[in-house]
Design a protein around this motif. Structure first.
Motif, mmCIF file in Angstrom:
data_model
loop_
_atom_site.group_PDB
_atom_site.id
_atom_site.type_symbol
_atom_site.label_atom_id
_atom_site.label_comp_id
_atom_site.label_asym_id
_atom_site.label_seq_id
_atom_site.Cartn_x
_atom_site.Cartn_y
_atom_site.Cartn_z
ATOM 1 N N ALA A 81 0.823 -1.083 -0.119
ATOM 2 C CA ALA A 81 -0.088 -0.051 0.001
ATOM 3 C C ALA A 81 0.846 1.416 0.108
ATOM 4 N N TYR A 82 0.440 2.319 -0.641
ATOM 5 C CA TYR A 82 1.215 3.663 -0.699
ATOM 6 C C TYR A 82 0.407 4.471 0.533
ATOM 7 N N THR A 83 1.073 4.830 1.510
ATOM 8 C CA THR A 83 0.556 5.580 2.487
ATOM 9 C C THR A 83 0.191 7.060 2.115
ATOM 10 N N TYR A 84 0.680 7.672 1.010
ATOM 11 C CA TYR A 84 0.470 9.074 0.659
ATOM 12 C C TYR A 84 0.791 10.066 1.638
ATOM 13 N N PRO A 85 2.047 10.277 1.906
ATOM 14 C CA PRO A 85 2.533 11.456 2.831
ATOM 15 C C PRO A 85 1.894 12.750 2.326
ATOM 16 N N LEU A 86 1.471 13.609 2.969
ATOM 17 C CA LEU A 86 1.088 14.921 2.809
ATOM 18 C C LEU A 86 2.277 15.752 2.475
ATOM 19 N N LEU A 87 2.735 15.641 1.167
ATOM 20 C CA LEU A 87 3.804 16.539 0.523
ATOM 21 C C LEU A 87 3.296 17.586 -0.437
ATOM 22 N N ILE A 88 4.202 18.591 -0.492
ATOM 23 C CA ILE A 88 3.519 19.851 -1.205
ATOM 24 C C ILE A 88 3.642 19.159 -2.877
ATOM 25 N N LYS A 89 4.151 18.222 -3.109
ATOM 26 C CA LYS A 89 3.954 17.824 -4.493
ATOM 27 C C LYS A 89 2.912 17.182 -4.932
ATOM 28 N N GLN A 90 1.957 16.866 -3.684
ATOM 29 C CA GLN A 90 0.765 16.166 -4.021
ATOM 30 C C GLN A 90 -0.391 17.128 -4.322
ATOM 31 N N LEU A 91 -0.129 18.569 -4.228
ATOM 32 C CA LEU A 91 -1.074 19.496 -4.518
ATOM 33 C C LEU A 91 -1.123 19.685 -6.184
ATOM 34 N N ARG B 291 3.333 18.702 5.975
ATOM 35 C CA ARG B 291 1.969 18.442 6.083
ATOM 36 C C ARG B 291 1.173 19.466 6.636
ATOM 37 N N GLN B 292 1.987 20.569 7.270
ATOM 38 C CA GLN B 292 1.134 21.804 7.654
ATOM 39 C C GLN B 292 0.842 22.613 6.639
ATOM 40 N N LEU B 293 1.686 22.792 5.601
ATOM 41 C CA LEU B 293 1.089 23.589 4.275
ATOM 42 C C LEU B 293 0.049 22.998 3.146
ATOM 43 N N VAL B 294 -0.045 21.542 3.371
ATOM 44 C CA VAL B 294 -1.208 20.836 2.843
ATOM 45 C C VAL B 294 -2.266 20.967 3.524
ATOM 46 N N LEU B 295 -2.311 20.677 4.862
ATOM 47 C CA LEU B 295 -3.288 20.974 5.737
ATOM 48 C C LEU B 295 -3.925 22.300 5.584
ATOM 49 N N HIS B 296 -3.181 23.338 5.732
ATOM 50 C CA HIS B 296 -3.532 24.914 5.796
ATOM 51 C C HIS B 296 -4.462 25.030 4.292
ATOM 52 N N THR B 297 -3.671 24.484 3.124
ATOM 53 C CA THR B 297 -4.343 24.681 1.913
ATOM 54 C C THR B 297 -5.557 24.126 1.691
ATOM 55 N N LEU C 228 -3.811 24.339 -6.538
ATOM 56 C CA LEU C 228 -4.717 23.189 -6.116
ATOM 57 C C LEU C 228 -6.094 23.270 -6.933
ATOM 58 N N ALA C 229 -6.587 24.432 -6.776
ATOM 59 C CA ALA C 229 -7.993 24.840 -7.639
ATOM 60 C C ALA C 229 -7.587 24.701 -9.204
ATOM 61 N N GLY C 230 -6.467 25.058 -9.653
ATOM 62 C CA GLY C 230 -6.484 25.012 -11.118
ATOM 63 C C GLY C 230 -6.782 26.437 -11.907
ATOM 64 N N VAL C 231 -6.944 27.410 -11.032
ATOM 65 C CA VAL C 231 -7.208 28.610 -11.371
ATOM 66 C C VAL C 231 -6.377 29.431 -12.333
ATOM 67 N N LYS C 232 -6.471 30.299 -13.007
ATOM 68 C CA LYS C 232 -5.726 31.265 -13.777
ATOM 69 C C LYS C 232 -5.119 31.974 -12.452
ATOM 70 N N GLN C 233 -3.729 32.196 -12.934
ATOM 71 C CA GLN C 233 -2.797 32.803 -11.731
ATOM 72 C C GLN C 233 -2.240 34.128 -12.483
ATOM 73 N N VAL C 234 -2.304 35.339 -11.676
ATOM 74 C CA VAL C 234 -1.500 36.519 -12.184
ATOM 75 C C VAL C 234 -0.544 36.863 -11.462
ATOM 76 N N TYR C 235 0.809 37.210 -11.471
ATOM 77 C CA TYR C 235 1.618 37.416 -10.779
ATOM 78 C C TYR C 235 2.301 38.963 -11.147
ATOM 79 N N PRO C 236 2.062 39.849 -10.110
ATOM 80 C CA PRO C 236 2.338 41.488 -10.742
ATOM 81 C C PRO C 236 3.776 41.963 -10.721
ATOM 82 N N GLY C 237 4.615 41.272 -10.172
ATOM 83 C CA GLY C 237 6.142 41.657 -10.199
ATOM 84 C C GLY C 237 6.042 42.739 -8.848
ATOM 85 N N ARG C 238 6.703 43.669 -9.006
ATOM 86 C CA ARG C 238 6.671 44.699 -8.047
ATOM 87 C C ARG C 238 5.553 45.490 -8.163
ATOM 88 N N TYR C 239 5.038 45.868 -6.824
ATOM 89 C CA TYR C 239 3.648 46.497 -6.642
ATOM 90 C C TYR C 239 3.713 47.952 -6.953
#
Length: 547
Positions: free
Chosen positions: A12-22, A201-207, A249-260
């Motif tokens: 069985a694969y125990t599926y650790p809660l790693l960021i890659k799973q997102l 684990r913490q970052l996955v659960l927060h997500t 995780l949601a697969g939405v379009k993301q826009v990164y603005p650089g410097r504000y």
């Protein structure tokens, strides 16, 4: 009692809660969705995955191994998003460097975190030049470059060139989900910055928890697959409140603005049809006042406000533009989101005053958060919307301490609950209202006066643009509130201290605030001191203004 652990099949694969799973869901459901960096880069989630794999090879070639710290100095970009995933997926630690700190503070955080590789935007090379000779552990430098130019001396390479030379697949390993994934430093107003850290684990659960809280919103304050996301909280600060992980995780379009830059941000909102952001009040205030913003349709925009209190005046100004504005609450130590001020009763949306009143509350706990207000003996305060105590919390994603600082860590976790140092009360519907920081509450005439409440009331004056209230020593009363006011340009020289006092006295006469809360002293300033992440810096104000 004898506990019975589950039986695990050897295969069985125990599926650790790693960021890659997102990454599984967006790559399966939205591989062609866009990720945009300003007006410079536009690619897909499929390209994101390939670039993360190439980054894994590139960092490995630079000698990065599990447990090493990779630091990043960049504006909000597609590169930063790749680092949010690729660095921790190697088993290394991502240090997000606060580029708004002083060079000495940046040097301290890099040395304290023991960073071995530094990815640095060309814009920050002058800062690096000041501190490079004192870096104790950094062995490799990588250039992040938007403009092109020569590679600085002693650099291992330029980021895009390094990635282009690497294969498209990297076999990211499984490891313990409690492995440290990220480190960054708090921007407190006293002492040296303190390092906080979070596991996979913490970052996955927060997500998962915050994503579910946003998805459960019935009408207001929600986030879904059709949204278009753009952070307006720096990615170096608490993982941009964790929202890039949620958006991915949601697969939405993301826009990164650089410097504000206000006009550039507004143009991106307009061009890319951004519908969801988060920021401190200062950023929203700035965007609403920017002349270009007057012609931008903001009626589809949802904005979480955190870092400082959302005032009634700012909430009303945002609602007038059609913005779905609401409060989120947390701190660097809490990953950060603990509460959201979402409305359960749709009827409140039609009641202007009730609508605003809910949005400016600190909010209700998101799933998995245990939140209390307690007295000095850690006893629970009544949930009556009036009885105030310190806010203490437990959640699966709270930092387990300060990096290499056991004494401060024990103080943070005294009694097994994380102490926020915030004062607040909880009403029967479960809404928290933070009324002050412990260090900022004002005791005058034998009564406690909330600086946040007083700021909110003063902010309702039509001529007030921004306000901060601090306590100043007083021989007779112990302390008295000092109101520091920035006027709207059109009200310059038209509002006096007496006008502000009369405005607050109306609320005191109505019983909304103690008579001791009416400030005898009002000073008008051109701007208010702020921390590197845009919060009001009341310590600096006291040092500058209280003699």
């Amino acid at each position: 009692m004898s506990m019975q652990p589950i039986q695990v099949t050897p295969s069985a694969y125990t599926y650790p809660l790693l960021i890659k799973q997102l990454l599984h869901t967006p790559l399966a459901t939205a591989p062609q969705q866009e990720i945009v960096y300003g007006d410079k880069v536009r690619h897909t989630y499929r390209a994101l995955a390939l670039r993360i794999n190439r980054q894994g090879h590139a960092l490995s070639r630079l000698g990065v191994q599990g447990g090493d710290t990779v630091a990043v100095m960049d504006w909000d970009s597609h590169r930063y998003l790749e680092c949010f995933f690729g660095v921790p997926m190697l088993g290394a630690v991502l240090q997000t460097v606060n580029v708004r700190l002083s060079p000495d503070q940046i040097l301290y955080t890099l040395n304290h975190a023991q960073a071995s590789v530094l990815l640095v935007n060309r814009e920050f090379l002058p800062v690096l030049a000041q501190i490079r000779g004192e870096l104790a552990t950094v062995k490799r430098f990588v250039l992040l470059d938007d403009e092109g130019g020569d590679l600085p001396e002693g650099f291992a390479g330029e980021y895009e060139a390094l990635l282009a030379d690497c294969p498209d697949h990297y076999d990211f390993p499984d490891f313990d989900e409690n492995t440290r994934a990220t480190t960054f430093y708090t921007t407190g107003t006293t002492g040296l910055p303190k390092g906080v850290y979070f596991s996979h684990r913490q970052l996955v659960l927060h997500t998962l928890a915050v994503c579910s809280a946003l998805a459960l919103a019935p009408q207001q304050g929600g986030f879904h697959r059709d949204d278009i996301y753009m952070p307006l909280t720096p990615m170096f600060h608490v993982h941009a409140w964790g929202m890039p992980y949620i958006a991915t995780l949601a697969g939405v379009k993301q826009v990164y603005p650089g410097r504000y830059q206000p006009e550039a941000i507004l143009k991106l909102i307009e061009k890319e049809q951004v519908t969801f952001s988060h920021c401190v009040p200062t950023i929203l205030h700035m965007l609403l006042l920017t002349p270009y913003g007057k012609q931008v349709d903001l009626s589809r925009w949802k904005v979480i406000i955190g870092g400082s209190a959302l005032t009634t005046g700012l909430a009303k100004a945002a609602l007038e533009r059609g913005i779905d504005v609401f409060t989120g609450y947390g701190m660097s130590e809490t990953c950060p989101i603990l509460t959201l001020a979402q409305m359960e009763d749709p009827a409140l949306l039609a009641d202007a005053d009730a609508n605003v009143a809910v949005r400016v509350k600190t909010g209700r706990p998101v799933p998995l958060v245990a939140l209390r207000t307690v007295d000095a003996q850690m006893g629970d305060c009544p949930r009556d919307g009036k009885s105030a105590g310190e806010v203490v919390v437990r959640a699966p994603w709270l930092t387990q301490g300060y990096l290499y600082n056991p004494e401060a860590s024990e103080h943070l976790w005294d009694g097994g609950w994380l102490h926020t140092q915030d004062i607040g009360h909880i009403d029967p519907q479960g809404y928290l209202q933070v009324t002050d920081r412990i260090k900022d509450v004002i005791k005058t005439g034998g009564e406690w006066v909330s600086s946040l409440e007083l700021e909110d009331l003063i902010g309702r004056h039509p001529g007030v643009s921004e306000v901060a209230v601090i306590g100043v020593p007083d021989e007779k009363w112990g302390e008295r509130p000092l109101a520091l006011v920035v006027l709207k340009p059109e009200f310059a020289d038209q509002v006096s201290a007496a006008d502000i006092q009369a405005h607050v006295k109306v609320f005191a006469d109505q019983g909304h605030i103690s008579k001791y809360g009416v400030p005898e002293n009002v000073r008008f300033l051109e701007s208010l001191a702020r921390t590197s992440v845009g919060k009001l810096n009341k310590r600096a104000m006291r040092e500058q203004l209280v003699k």
